[in-house]
Write a protein that holds these residues in place. Structure first.
Motif, PDB file in Angstrom:
ATOM      1  N   MET A   1       0.690  -1.324  -0.378  1.00  0.00           N
ATOM      2  CA  MET A   1      -0.207   0.317   0.399  1.00  0.00           C
ATOM      3  C   MET A   1       0.710   1.473  -0.254  1.00  0.00           C
ATOM      4  O   MET A   1       1.620   1.623   0.850  1.00  0.00           O
ATOM      5  CB  MET A   1      -0.895  -0.038   1.467  1.00  0.00           C
ATOM      6  N   PRO A   2       0.422   2.194  -0.766  1.00  0.00           N
ATOM      7  CA  PRO A   2       1.388   3.500  -1.045  1.00  0.00           C
ATOM      8  C   PRO A   2       1.950   3.883   0.165  1.00  0.00           C
ATOM      9  O   PRO A   2       0.750   3.963   1.230  1.00  0.00           O
ATOM     10  CB  PRO A   2       0.738   4.253  -1.616  1.00  0.00           C
ATOM     11  N   LYS A   3       2.306   4.863   0.639  1.00  0.00           N
ATOM     12  CA  LYS A   3       2.688   5.443   1.797  1.00  0.00           C
ATOM     13  C   LYS A   3       2.350   7.158   1.901  1.00  0.00           C
ATOM     14  O   LYS A   3       2.802   7.686   0.732  1.00  0.00           O
ATOM     15  CB  LYS A   3       4.291   5.510   2.266  1.00  0.00           C
ATOM     16  N   LEU A   4       2.264   7.817   2.656  1.00  0.00           N
ATOM     17  CA  LEU A   4       2.299   9.876   2.496  1.00  0.00           C
ATOM     18  C   LEU A   4       2.294  10.029   3.711  1.00  0.00           C
ATOM     19  O   LEU A   4       1.911   9.336   5.098  1.00  0.00           O
ATOM     20  CB  LEU A   4       0.988  10.319   1.946  1.00  0.00           C
ATOM     21  N   ILE A   5       2.563  11.192   4.581  1.00  0.00           N
ATOM     22  CA  ILE A   5       2.954  11.818   5.254  1.00  0.00           C
ATOM     23  C   ILE A   5       1.446  12.578   6.212  1.00  0.00           C
ATOM     24  O   ILE A   5       0.904  13.270   5.196  1.00  0.00           O
ATOM     25  CB  ILE A   5       4.170  13.334   5.446  1.00  0.00           C
ATOM     26  N   LYS A   6       1.423  12.059   6.868  1.00  0.00           N
ATOM     27  CA  LYS A   6      -0.064  12.470   7.344  1.00  0.00           C
ATOM     28  C   LYS A   6       0.411  13.540   8.628  1.00  0.00           C
ATOM     29  O   LYS A   6       0.421  12.413   9.535  1.00  0.00           O
ATOM     30  CB  LYS A   6      -1.429  11.729   7.422  1.00  0.00           C
ATOM     31  N   ASN A   7       0.112  14.790   9.407  1.00  0.00           N
ATOM     32  CA  ASN A   7       0.050  15.481  10.257  1.00  0.00           C
ATOM     33  C   ASN A   7       1.346  14.929  10.369  1.00  0.00           C
ATOM     34  O   ASN A   7       1.523  14.446  12.098  1.00  0.00           O
ATOM     35  CB  ASN A   7      -1.673  14.280  11.541  1.00  0.00           C
ATOM     36  N   GLY A   8       2.339  14.770   9.969  1.00  0.00           N
ATOM     37  CA  GLY A   8       3.600  14.497  10.441  1.00  0.00           C
ATOM     38  C   GLY A   8       4.207  13.364  10.384  1.00  0.00           C
ATOM     39  O   GLY A   8       5.080  13.018  11.443  1.00  0.00           O
ATOM     40  N   ARG A   9       3.411  12.114  10.834  1.00  0.00           N
ATOM     41  CA  ARG A   9       4.040  10.707  10.730  1.00  0.00           C
ATOM     42  C   ARG A   9       3.855  10.186   8.816  1.00  0.00           C
ATOM     43  O   ARG A   9       2.712  10.719   8.672  1.00  0.00           O
ATOM     44  CB  ARG A   9       2.745   9.893  11.569  1.00  0.00           C
ATOM     45  N   VAL A  10       4.448   9.228   9.249  1.00  0.00           N
ATOM     46  CA  VAL A  10       4.472   8.220   8.187  1.00  0.00           C
ATOM     47  C   VAL A  10       3.051   7.058   8.148  1.00  0.00           C
ATOM     48  O   VAL A  10       3.184   6.125   8.922  1.00  0.00           O
ATOM     49  CB  VAL A  10       5.617   7.712   7.333  1.00  0.00           C
TER      50      VAL A  10
ATOM     51  N   VAL B   1       5.069  16.758  -5.322  1.00  0.00           N
ATOM     52  CA  VAL B   1       6.006  17.518  -4.140  1.00  0.00           C
ATOM     53  C   VAL B   1       6.897  16.839  -3.233  1.00  0.00           C
ATOM     54  O   VAL B   1       7.887  15.425  -3.255  1.00  0.00           O
ATOM     55  CB  VAL B   1       4.470  17.144  -2.992  1.00  0.00           C
ATOM     56  N   LEU B   2       8.142  17.778  -3.548  1.00  0.00           N
ATOM     57  CA  LEU B   2       9.568  17.649  -2.786  1.00  0.00           C
ATOM     58  C   LEU B   2       9.786  17.815  -1.143  1.00  0.00           C
ATOM     59  O   LEU B   2       9.361  18.860  -0.658  1.00  0.00           O
ATOM     60  CB  LEU B   2      10.352  17.683  -3.075  1.00  0.00           C
ATOM     61  N   ARG B   3      10.598  17.050  -0.822  1.00  0.00           N
ATOM     62  CA  ARG B   3      10.996  17.000   0.568  1.00  0.00           C
ATOM     63  C   ARG B   3      11.724  18.440   1.576  1.00  0.00           C
ATOM     64  O   ARG B   3      11.273  19.008   2.410  1.00  0.00           O
ATOM     65  CB  ARG B   3      12.342  16.110   0.910  1.00  0.00           C
TER      66      ARG B   3
ATOM     67  N   LEU C   1      11.021   8.527   3.847  1.00  0.00           N
ATOM     68  CA  LEU C   1       9.560   9.247   4.401  1.00  0.00           C
ATOM     69  C   LEU C   1       9.841   9.892   5.570  1.00  0.00           C
ATOM     70  O   LEU C   1       9.462  11.071   6.467  1.00  0.00           O
ATOM     71  CB  LEU C   1       8.873   9.175   3.863  1.00  0.00           C
ATOM     72  N   GLU C   2      10.340   8.836   6.188  1.00  0.00           N
ATOM     73  CA  GLU C   2      10.648   9.203   7.589  1.00  0.00           C
ATOM     74  C   GLU C   2      11.592   9.893   8.065  1.00  0.00           C
ATOM     75  O   GLU C   2      10.737  10.791   9.080  1.00  0.00           O
ATOM     76  CB  GLU C   2      10.809   7.594   8.481  1.00  0.00           C
ATOM     77  N   ALA C   3      12.514   9.861   7.305  1.00  0.00           N
ATOM     78  CA  ALA C   3      13.909  10.438   7.615  1.00  0.00           C
ATOM     79  C   ALA C   3      12.894  11.963   7.275  1.00  0.00           C
ATOM     80  O   ALA C   3      13.096  13.448   8.385  1.00  0.00           O
ATOM     81  CB  ALA C   3      14.815  10.165   6.988  1.00  0.00           C
ATOM     82  N   ALA C   4      12.290  12.236   5.930  1.00  0.00           N
ATOM     83  CA  ALA C   4      11.256  13.734   6.121  1.00  0.00           C
ATOM     84  C   ALA C   4      10.755  14.727   6.934  1.00  0.00           C
ATOM     85  O   ALA C   4      10.235  15.804   6.535  1.00  0.00           O
ATOM     86  CB  ALA C   4      10.907  13.974   4.540  1.00  0.00           C
ATOM     87  N   THR C   5       9.734  13.411   7.665  1.00  0.00           N
ATOM     88  CA  THR C   5       9.066  13.623   8.474  1.00  0.00           C
ATOM     89  C   THR C   5       9.956  14.907   9.612  1.00  0.00           C
ATOM     90  O   THR C   5       9.500  15.821   9.985  1.00  0.00           O
ATOM     91  CB  THR C   5       9.089  13.140   9.840  1.00  0.00           C
ATOM     92  N   ALA C   6      11.018  14.545   9.831  1.00  0.00           N
ATOM     93  CA  ALA C   6      11.826  15.728  10.585  1.00  0.00           C
ATOM     94  C   ALA C   6      12.367  17.189  10.106  1.00  0.00           C
ATOM     95  O   ALA C   6      12.329  18.309  10.815  1.00  0.00           O
ATOM     96  CB  ALA C   6      12.998  14.766  11.582  1.00  0.00           C
TER      97      ALA C   6
END
Length: 183
Positions: A1-10, A117-119, A145-150
């Motif tokens: 399943m694809p992932k996205l960042i939502k409310n600061g979390r993957v 949409v870029l980091r 994506l996890e690293a990008a949340t920072a």
């Protein structure tokens, strides 16, 4: 399943984005079952048919960069998700559309940035009111994506007002509110 960042979390993404194939018209577009984001043109052409799905939270709409938020003025509140497409990273019209949806039209549901949409843009996108960031499929690994949340918290004391910080830093300091500084 694809992932996205939502409310600061993957998180896993269970929404499917419907696009019109070349030569396909909005009235004849296939709208699959499940949670889908349809183009504005499909919503406008089939509003009566799709209204029940929108009201139940199963159907959202997405705007391309040339479509303004005024097209959704009467319907924005009925959508659980509104997506705004960024066809290329140099097209910044989606920032204005997001800000207007949040401020002028009072949209409080999920506002999703889709497309190129870029980091580097994540922090700025959230300042304009986006709470979900969906880069193109395959653009980033789950680890990236996890690293990008920072990067969403890179700037804790912005100087400019935004949807998330309506009072800029110099106004807060002038009123005796100390700036928040990362340690």
């Amino acid at each position: 399943m694809p992932k996205l960042i939502k409310n600061g979390r993957v998180v896993a993404d269970d929404w499917q984005i419907v696009t019109l194939a070349e030569g396909e018209t909005a009235p004849g577009a296939a709208v699959p079952a499940g949670r889908v984001l349809v183009p504005l043109a499909v919503w406008q052409a089939r509003r009566e048919e799709l209204a029940g799905r929108a009201d139940s939270g199963e159907l959202g709409v997405w705007l391309n960069s040339s479509e303004g938020p005024e097209a959704l003025a009467d319907d924005a509140a009925r959508f659980a998700v509104i997506g705004i497409d960024f066809p290329k990273f140099t097209d910044g019209r989606g920032y204005s559309t997001a800000t207007l949806l949040r401020t002028r039209y009072g949209y409080s549901g999920e506002l999703r940035a889709i497309g190129d949409v870029l980091r580097d843009q994540f922090n700025y996108l959230t300042r304009c009111g986006f709470d979900a960031l969906q880069p193109r499929a395959g653009r980033y690994t789950d680890e990236q994506l996890e690293a990008a949340t920072a990067s969403l918290a890179d700037f804790t004391a912005p100087y400019q007002a935004s949807v998330t910080h309506p009072q800029p830093l110099f106004r807060r300091v002038a009123r005796g509110i100390p700036p928040q500084v990362k340690s």
